[in-house]
Enzyme design. Structure first.
Site, PDB file in Angstrom:
ATOM      1  CB  CYS A 125      13.216  -9.197 -22.793  1.00  0.00           C
ATOM      2  SG  CYS A 125      14.994  -9.227 -22.983  1.00  0.00           S
ATOM      3  CB  VAL A 166      12.145  -8.101 -17.017  1.00  0.00           C
ATOM      4  CG1 VAL A 166      12.511  -8.525 -15.593  1.00  0.00           C
ATOM      5  CG2 VAL A 166      12.335  -9.270 -17.966  1.00  0.00           C
TER       6      VAL A 166
END
Lengths: 479, 519
Positions: free
Chosen positions: B157, B161
């Site tokens: 992630c 991001v």
């Protein structure tokens, strides 16, 4: 085939051969992390605590693992929120066997997984509002929770959430400590920074914001156990010895620990540190701020246990010193019997260790007590001071590897062919496939405890059952 | 302090028994009363009872934010699993390195096998400047050291991001000679904050197929007689994939399993460590474009991939973790239909034997109430099989389950009188299930190792039939699919039922009149 027949490996040559496989840039970097210990050397001669190299299969974890997984997670009467996407908390759920006694889901939460389960909208719009709600719901559903920690996963620090503001507001609202921990996985180079960050949050959000329990009465014999995560009950088989020599263990950090124990720690006379790597920060802080001395000890194997008990007792009056001698004497026959039973089966067996924290050095003498020999050791996330402390335990010619890659460890083990590899779950089956006995030395391979005298008997039994199991004998097909 | 120690060399006590010795029990008592500052036993008992109540259940189900003990992991572990089913494939997870340590650990704990994957080890500087250099170095190092035939890239992630662009990074790395230009580096963006491991699986399979098949729609691709099959994320993949191969071999079908982990996750111990073993070959993967059809064993693992196969002009068929008699019938009929070959007599015989076994044991299954949880497809497959056995699936729960899935489960339940008391709970977790079981009791729970906490709390026996199974060994080596697989599942459930009956009828002189020799 005796696994230790290959005893004349030129280890220096081996290191060079293994490094040859790397692209040049990586070879130069990795070369600084591997060394063969020389006589009279000042330290282990390896570089440490620097970034892992992309693509080499490091065995390291992350800051979140160091904070949630190691330091905070075991505090049993608090709920630790894995704040961010679902995975981090899922993978670390019940993964470390930090034993505790409590009514899980009612007054303890150690083997549960709480997450804010971030969705795309939380990334885009921020997760603070959700975090407010998460904390409210936790406090409603688990009214006996004594505090809450927010364990940040990677996105938190990247999207600019203000978890400190949420923590302050919610703490005031629910009347319990709410502790924001900035342990995003991309911070630092390994678990190690997560330990440090977690220590700092105990300093800033527990010591600075809460007070020791008013009715707590100190005695001159109050000590703490710092840096024992009670894996398989390690802290318990340590605590019992400290109590037997007349000390009062007022706090366990953090295996089977509680928030009150953290709060009361500044009342201790001495902080006793087992895992220096993960908790020296808080011990140093307490030394500066509260003038509490700290001392490292080692409860692996009878030689180190006796030495540690004496060193600890030396900090107290004669009554404690006498009791320490009595305790050592009391356990000696059991220790002798364990050694008599297992040493003949383990004498001269060679071990290669690769783990984290304190074990790459702390377990060395426990193996020596059984007549075993350490031919290689290394740390996942050590700093220079760990390697300095290791010097004392290992002998000339020992192969030292820092942040070893899967490739290096495989090649080293293949060439040296130790009788036992002592490492982690990711390594276990690699070496078993090669036909090498293996023990997980993070989780004690689901056994334990290994600390203390009671633990040593289990340690000895387990090394024997790994090395002397008949399965290794049927590995080769007769056709 | 007595002189007698509990520990001894003759009989080494470990944690199972050591801490039950009086000296430890006294120590625990003292620690609790003097240092822990916990709540009174009465208060703990009161709250404990409350957590079992209807009142608590209502509060628990009103939750909107916190997720407690979910039945889902995040995308990249699914993507990694998918990639590891291709020959010589090393996954490279682009982003923070701790994630990879977690995925490898999780898969290893279930399969009891090594699991190889590398990370691009991004840290703070990469968070600021992006992870391009990590990709360049990561690919070069992984390629040189581990000599893979393919490196499959997915993301944590963190990389998602900050918006790292995999396609651009990989072509950049190739231009810098990290890997040869023609070396396959398929990729998939796998954000952990979207979906779960099953979506990651889907994304990675699609990424690999796109790499070899091209991304454009091409309905006129020439077709062969081959049939592709995508198993999905499956803890029993070792047994199941082999069973599928056995079944299709009996048909004489030319089958390509797209992502076959069965050998990679079940290597022999013979002195040689195999970093890679088996898996779908690159050749077969390329040729799979020309297959006449692609079958998905788990609909929710292949939403996008099946659409993609359709766009290549393939026939597609989807199943929901088919288990039991009729689900296997449907699978075989579909194979017959797609291949134009009849169901072989040998499989008909196997069917008959399975039905015979069910008939032999039906008295023990009939009317037994079950809670089932896990991935959406597993829950559907399990529910169907239970209904077929005359058992009653009561609570069917999946954190990855959607509204659509709930309706699908309901339809299955509605198809049988044994489904009358059943309900599906999508998006809920095991803490919800705890409330459900306390307020509406079942006889057995079917799930994974995490369910042992439910078993402890509710005293309802657990049967481990889905990933992850950490605390029982080797079940994943046996199939749960096909008639043979159904038989295995039946036996697992029956064994638990019999053990439970024995455990509840074994008090001498009080209940052991029912401690029957013959059941």
């Amino acid at each position: 085939m005796s696994l230790s027949e290959n005893t004349t490996v030129d280890v220096k040559n081996l290191v060079n051969e293994v490094l040859e496989a790397y692209p040049e840039k990586t070879r130069k970097r990795r070369a600084k992390h591997i060394n063969v210990l020389e006589a009279e050397a000042k330290d282990c001669g390896v570089k440490s605590n620097v970034k892992s190299i992309p693509g080499v299969m490091t065995i390291r974890g992350c800051a979140y693992a160091g904070s949630k997984g190691v330091v905070w997670g075991p505090i049993k009467d608090m709920i630790h929120i894995s704040h961010g996407p679902v995975g981090c908390g899922y993978y670390s759920w019940s993964g470390r066997r930090n034993y505790y006694i409590g009514d899980t889901g009612v007054d303890s939460w150690g083997t549960m997984h709480f997450t804010s389960d971030f969705q795309e909208k939380d990334i885009v719009f921020g997760g603070d509002k959700k975090l407010h709600k998460v904390i409210e719901e936790i406090n409603d559903l688990f009214p006996l929770v004594n505090g809450i920690s927010i364990q940040s996963e990677c996105p938190i620090g990247l999207i600019g959430d203000d978890i400190e503001a949420v923590a302050r507001a919610k703490s005031a609202e629910i009347g319990k400590p709410v502790i924001p921990v900035r342990c995003e996985g991309f911070r630092g180079v390994s678990q190690s920074l997560g330990h440090h960050i977690a220590n700092d949050t105990i300093r800033d959000w527990v010591f600075e914001k809460t007070t020791p329990k008013a009715d707590f009465v100190s005695t001159p014999y109050d000590v703490t156990i710092i840096g024992d995560y009670n894996i398989g009950g390690d802290a318990w088989s340590s605590r019992i010895l400290l109590e037997e020599i007349g000390l009062r263990v007022i706090a366990q950090w953090s295996g089977d620990g509680t928030l009150a124990e953290l709060e009361n720690t500044p009342k201790a006379k001495v902080n006793l540190i087992h895992c220096y790597r993960s908790m020296n920060y808080i011990a140093r802080h307490m030394e500066e701020k509260y003038n509490i001395p700290w001392m490292e000890y080692n409860f692996f194997g009878p030689s180190q246990i006796a030495e540690s008990l004496r060193k600890i007792a030396a900090l107290f009056d004669d009554s404690i010193k006498e009791k320490a001698e009595q305790v050592i004497a009391r356990y000696q026959p059991m220790v002798d019997a364990v050694i008599a039973k297992y040493r003949t089966r383990l004498e001269g067996k060679k071990v290669m260790i690769y783990v984290g924290g304190l074990r790459p050095r702390h377990v060395v003498d426990a193996y020596h007590d059984l007549g075993m020999e350490i031919v290689g050791t290394g740390y996942e996330f050590a700093h220079n001071d760990d390697y300095q402390r290791t010097q004392h335990y290992v002998k000339e010619g020992t192969l030292i590897y820092d942040d070893v890659t899967a490739f290096e460890l495989e090649k080293f083990v293949e060439a040296i062919r130790p009788d036992l590899v002592a490492s982690g779950i990711k390594e276990k089956y690699v070496f078993q496939k090669m036909g090498l006995p293996f023990r997980q030395m993070h989780s004690w391979d689901y056994s334990g405890p290994y600390h203390g005298y009671d633990g040593f008997a289990i340690f000895a039994r387990d090394m024997d059952l790994a090395i002397n199991n008949p399965v290794w004998g049927v590995m080769k097909a007769p056709f | 302090m007595s002189d007698k120690l509990s520990q001894s060399a003759d009989k080494v006590l470990d944690h199972y028994t050591l801490f039950r010795q009086p000296e430890y029990k006294a120590m625990f008592e003292k620690k609790k009363s003097e240092f822990e500052y916990g709540h009174s036993d009465e208060e703990v008992a009161r709250v404990s009872e409350w957590t079992k109540s209807e009142d608590y259940k209502a509060k628990n189900f009103a939750r909107e934010a916190v997720v407690i003990n979910p039945t889902k992991a995040c995308q990249p572990i699914g993507a990694m699993f998918a990639a590891q089913g291709f020959e010589g494939t090393l996954p490279l997870v682009h982003g923070s390195q701790g994630c990879v340590a977690y995925y490898r650990t999780h898969l290893t704990r279930h399969f009891k096998e090594p699991n190889s994957a590398v990370s691009s080890s991004m840290t703070e500087d990469a968070a600021v400047f992006g992870g391009l250099n990590n990709m360049i170095d990561g690919l070069a190092n992984a390629y040189t050291l581990y000599k893979p035939k393919m490196i499959a890239v997915m993301t944590t992630c963190m990389a998602e991001v900050i918006g790292d662009d995999l396609q651009g990074f990989i072509s950049n790395a190739k231009n810098k000679d990290s890997v040869p230009q023609d070396f396959p580096v398929p990729y998939a963006h796998t954000p952990a904050f979207v979906g779960s491991h099953i979506v990651g699986y889907d994304n990675m399979i699609k990424g690999i197929l796109t790499n070899f098949w091209g991304s454009s729609e091409n309905l006129d691709t020439p077709k062969t007689e081959t049939i592709n099959l995508i198993p999905g994320f499956d803890g029993f993949a070792v047994g199941n994939n082999r069973e599928l191969k056995r079944i299709t071999a009996q048909f004489g079908i030319d089958l390509t399993i797209l992502s076959d982990v069965s050998d990679n996750f079940d290597t022999p111990m013979d002195g040689e460590y195999r970093m890679y073993d088996g898996g779908t070959t690159i050749e077969d993967t390329k040729a799979a474009l020309h297959a006449k059809a692609t079958i998905s064993m788990q609909e929710y693992n292949t939403t996008q991939t099946l659409q993609f196969c359709k766009e290549k002009g393939q026939q597609v068929a989807k199943f929901n973790y088919p288990m039991g008699v009729t689900a296997t019938d449907e699978l075989l009929l579909k194979l017959a239909e797609l291949s134009g070959k009849p169901v072989p007599a040998s499989l008909k015989l196997e069917r008959g034997r399975l039905v015979d076994a069910i008939a032999d044991s039906h008295t023990h299954m009939h009317g037994k109430r079950f809670a089932v949880y896990g991935d959406p497809d597993f829950c559907l497959g399990m529910t169907r099989f239970l209904l077929e056995l005359g058992a009653e699936p009561v609570h069917i729960l999946s954190t990855s389950g959607s509204k659509k899935w709930e309706k699908q489960v309901q339809k299955v339940l509605d198809g049988s009188p044994f489904g009358a008391s059943g309900a599906a709970y999508g998006g809920k977790d095991l803490w919800h299930l705890r409330s459900l079981i306390f307020t509406d009791k079942v006889d057995y729970i079917i799930g994974n190792s995490y369910g042992k906490y439910l078993e402890r709390d509710t005293k309802v026996p657990l049967i481990r039939l889905t990933y992850p199974i950490f605390d029982r060994h080797h079940h994943h080596r046996y199939p749960t699919w096909g008639y043979q697989g159904a038989l295995n599942v039946l036996v697992r459930i029956l064994d638990r039922i019999f053990e439970d009956i024995d455990a509840n009828t074994n008090i001498v002189g009080q209940t052991d009149y029912s401690f029957d020799l013959i059941r």
